[in-house]
Design a protein around this motif. Sequence first.
Motif, PDB file in Angstrom:
ATOM      1  N   LEU A   1      -6.617   1.331  -9.928  1.00 28.51           N
ATOM      2  CA  LEU A   1      -6.630   2.722  -9.493  1.00 28.51           C
ATOM      3  C   LEU A   1      -6.297   3.724 -10.598  1.00 28.51           C
ATOM      4  O   LEU A   1      -6.883   4.800 -10.653  1.00 28.51           O
ATOM      5  CB  LEU A   1      -5.631   2.915  -8.336  1.00 28.51           C
ATOM      6  CG  LEU A   1      -5.956   2.166  -7.058  1.00 28.51           C
ATOM      7  CD1 LEU A   1      -4.787   2.254  -6.093  1.00 28.51           C
ATOM      8  CD2 LEU A   1      -7.235   2.713  -6.431  1.00 28.51           C
ATOM      9  N   GLN A   2      -5.317   3.396 -11.409  1.00 31.13           N
ATOM     10  CA  GLN A   2      -4.916   4.315 -12.476  1.00 31.13           C
ATOM     11  C   GLN A   2      -4.338   3.532 -13.660  1.00 31.13           C
ATOM     12  O   GLN A   2      -3.146   3.607 -13.950  1.00 31.13           O
ATOM     13  CB  GLN A   2      -3.932   5.367 -11.958  1.00 31.13           C
ATOM     14  CG  GLN A   2      -2.689   4.834 -11.307  1.00 31.13           C
ATOM     15  CD  GLN A   2      -1.822   5.960 -10.755  1.00 31.13           C
ATOM     16  OE1 GLN A   2      -2.316   6.862 -10.097  1.00 31.13           O
ATOM     17  NE2 GLN A   2      -0.534   5.900 -11.028  1.00 31.13           N
TER      18      GLN A   2
ATOM     19  N   ARG B   1       1.615   6.348  -7.295  1.00 30.57           N
ATOM     20  CA  ARG B   1       0.517   7.242  -7.692  1.00 30.57           C
ATOM     21  C   ARG B   1       0.968   8.698  -7.652  1.00 30.57           C
ATOM     22  O   ARG B   1       0.522   9.504  -8.460  1.00 30.57           O
ATOM     23  CB  ARG B   1      -0.697   7.031  -6.799  1.00 30.57           C
ATOM     24  CG  ARG B   1      -1.344   5.665  -7.055  1.00 30.57           C
ATOM     25  CD  ARG B   1      -2.598   5.479  -6.280  1.00 30.57           C
ATOM     26  NE  ARG B   1      -3.649   6.289  -6.903  1.00 30.57           N
ATOM     27  CZ  ARG B   1      -4.816   6.532  -6.347  1.00 30.57           C
ATOM     28  NH1 ARG B   1      -5.083   6.057  -5.157  1.00 30.57           N
ATOM     29  NH2 ARG B   1      -5.713   7.254  -6.964  1.00 30.57           N
ATOM     30  N   ARG B   2       1.831   9.032  -6.723  1.00 33.62           N
ATOM     31  CA  ARG B   2       2.312  10.411  -6.602  1.00 33.62           C
ATOM     32  C   ARG B   2       3.447  10.725  -7.564  1.00 33.62           C
ATOM     33  O   ARG B   2       3.632  11.866  -7.956  1.00 33.62           O
ATOM     34  CB  ARG B   2       2.793  10.685  -5.181  1.00 33.62           C
ATOM     35  CG  ARG B   2       1.691  11.088  -4.232  1.00 33.62           C
ATOM     36  CD  ARG B   2       2.216  11.695  -2.941  1.00 33.62           C
ATOM     37  NE  ARG B   2       3.278  10.932  -2.293  1.00 33.62           N
ATOM     38  CZ  ARG B   2       3.085   9.934  -1.433  1.00 33.62           C
ATOM     39  NH1 ARG B   2       1.867   9.567  -1.106  1.00 33.62           N
ATOM     40  NH2 ARG B   2       4.100   9.306  -0.889  1.00 33.62           N
TER      41      ARG B   2
ATOM     42  N   ASP C   1       0.822  -1.215   0.000  1.00 35.55           N
ATOM     43  CA  ASP C   1       0.000   0.000   0.000  1.00 35.55           C
ATOM     44  C   ASP C   1       0.855   1.263   0.000  1.00 35.55           C
ATOM     45  O   ASP C   1       0.519   2.239  -0.662  1.00 35.55           O
ATOM     46  CB  ASP C   1      -0.956   0.022   1.191  1.00 35.55           C
ATOM     47  CG  ASP C   1      -2.063  -1.003   1.069  1.00 35.55           C
ATOM     48  OD1 ASP C   1      -2.298  -1.485  -0.058  1.00 35.55           O
ATOM     49  OD2 ASP C   1      -2.689  -1.329   2.088  1.00 35.55           O
ATOM     50  N   ASN C   2       1.959   1.237   0.726  1.00 31.50           N
ATOM     51  CA  ASN C   2       2.857   2.388   0.745  1.00 31.50           C
ATOM     52  C   ASN C   2       3.443   2.643  -0.646  1.00 31.50           C
ATOM     53  O   ASN C   2       3.570   3.792  -1.077  1.00 31.50           O
ATOM     54  CB  ASN C   2       4.005   2.173   1.735  1.00 31.50           C
ATOM     55  CG  ASN C   2       3.528   2.000   3.150  1.00 31.50           C
ATOM     56  OD1 ASN C   2       3.030   0.931   3.494  1.00 31.50           O
ATOM     57  ND2 ASN C   2       3.664   3.032   3.961  1.00 31.50           N
TER      58      ASN C   2
ATOM     59  N   VAL D   1       2.141   1.642  -3.527  1.00 33.58           N
ATOM     60  CA  VAL D   1       1.051   2.101  -4.396  1.00 33.58           C
ATOM     61  C   VAL D   1       0.946   3.620  -4.296  1.00 33.58           C
ATOM     62  O   VAL D   1       0.884   4.332  -5.309  1.00 33.58           O
ATOM     63  CB  VAL D   1      -0.289   1.429  -4.031  1.00 33.58           C
ATOM     64  CG1 VAL D   1      -1.459   2.124  -4.715  1.00 33.58           C
ATOM     65  CG2 VAL D   1      -0.268  -0.052  -4.392  1.00 33.58           C
ATOM     66  N   ALA D   2       0.941   4.126  -3.078  1.00 34.66           N
ATOM     67  CA  ALA D   2       0.835   5.577  -2.872  1.00 34.66           C
ATOM     68  C   ALA D   2       2.009   6.308  -3.504  1.00 34.66           C
ATOM     69  O   ALA D   2       1.833   7.370  -4.125  1.00 34.66           O
ATOM     70  CB  ALA D   2       0.753   5.887  -1.379  1.00 34.66           C
ATOM     71  N   MET D   3       3.190   5.754  -3.390  1.00 27.50           N
ATOM     72  CA  MET D   3       4.366   6.389  -3.981  1.00 27.50           C
ATOM     73  C   MET D   3       4.266   6.443  -5.501  1.00 27.50           C
ATOM     74  O   MET D   3       4.543   7.476  -6.109  1.00 27.50           O
ATOM     75  CB  MET D   3       5.636   5.643  -3.564  1.00 27.50           C
ATOM     76  CG  MET D   3       5.999   5.804  -2.112  1.00 27.50           C
ATOM     77  SD  MET D   3       7.413   4.785  -1.628  1.00 27.50           S
ATOM     78  CE  MET D   3       8.726   5.566  -2.573  1.00 27.50           C
TER      79      MET D   3
ATOM     80  N   GLU E   1      -3.017  -3.757  -8.175  1.00 23.46           N
ATOM     81  CA  GLU E   1      -3.675  -2.663  -7.460  1.00 23.46           C
ATOM     82  C   GLU E   1      -3.700  -1.387  -8.312  1.00 23.46           C
ATOM     83  O   GLU E   1      -4.732  -0.724  -8.418  1.00 23.46           O
ATOM     84  CB  GLU E   1      -2.955  -2.408  -6.136  1.00 23.46           C
ATOM     85  CG  GLU E   1      -3.599  -1.373  -5.273  1.00 23.46           C
ATOM     86  CD  GLU E   1      -4.925  -1.792  -4.678  1.00 23.46           C
ATOM     87  OE1 GLU E   1      -5.701  -0.893  -4.313  1.00 23.46           O
ATOM     88  OE2 GLU E   1      -5.198  -3.004  -4.579  1.00 23.46           O
ATOM     89  N   LEU E   2      -2.560  -1.060  -8.904  1.00 25.08           N
ATOM     90  CA  LEU E   2      -2.500   0.153  -9.724  1.00 25.08           C
ATOM     91  C   LEU E   2      -3.399   0.057 -10.949  1.00 25.08           C
ATOM     92  O   LEU E   2      -3.930   1.064 -11.411  1.00 25.08           O
ATOM     93  CB  LEU E   2      -1.050   0.434 -10.148  1.00 25.08           C
ATOM     94  CG  LEU E   2      -0.123   0.903  -9.030  1.00 25.08           C
ATOM     95  CD1 LEU E   2       1.327   0.886  -9.504  1.00 25.08           C
ATOM     96  CD2 LEU E   2      -0.530   2.281  -8.529  1.00 25.08           C
TER      97      LEU E   2
END
Length: 129
Positions: free
Chosen positions: A64-65, A30-31, A23-24, A26-28, A60-61
């Motif tokens: 999401l995107q 995405r940013r 999850d961490n 994924v957030a990276m 996961e990505l």
Amino acid sequence: MNQVSDEELKRVIADFLDMGHVDNIVAMFRREPRYYDWTGEILADRRFAVRLGISILFEELKSLQPEELALAVPSLRRALHSEEPLLRGEAVSILGIIGTAEAIELVRSGLADPNPQVREMAALVLDEL
């Protein structure tokens, strides 16, 4: 203020994937879309949990995107030229998750790989598509 080098950041990403902290990452991703171009290098990590983490990350990505996933294709194309059959097979698998026309064409190229396991992975990925 100390800046973290790209090499250090790649190690951190791999370590987080190894620890299951997808999850961490994924957030990276995405940013910071430039991280997609590191996919092949991170995938070359010898730790099974890192390679598995990349698969989970891309699944996961994709939800999401999905429009960003193609940014990893050049890195994975380079991985397909590795001397390591394991890395080539893993790259084929991630390309299958990406699923763009270009990615699928690269998966098809795996059918001609000199290694039977890479050829099998390419066939499995194409069957799933």
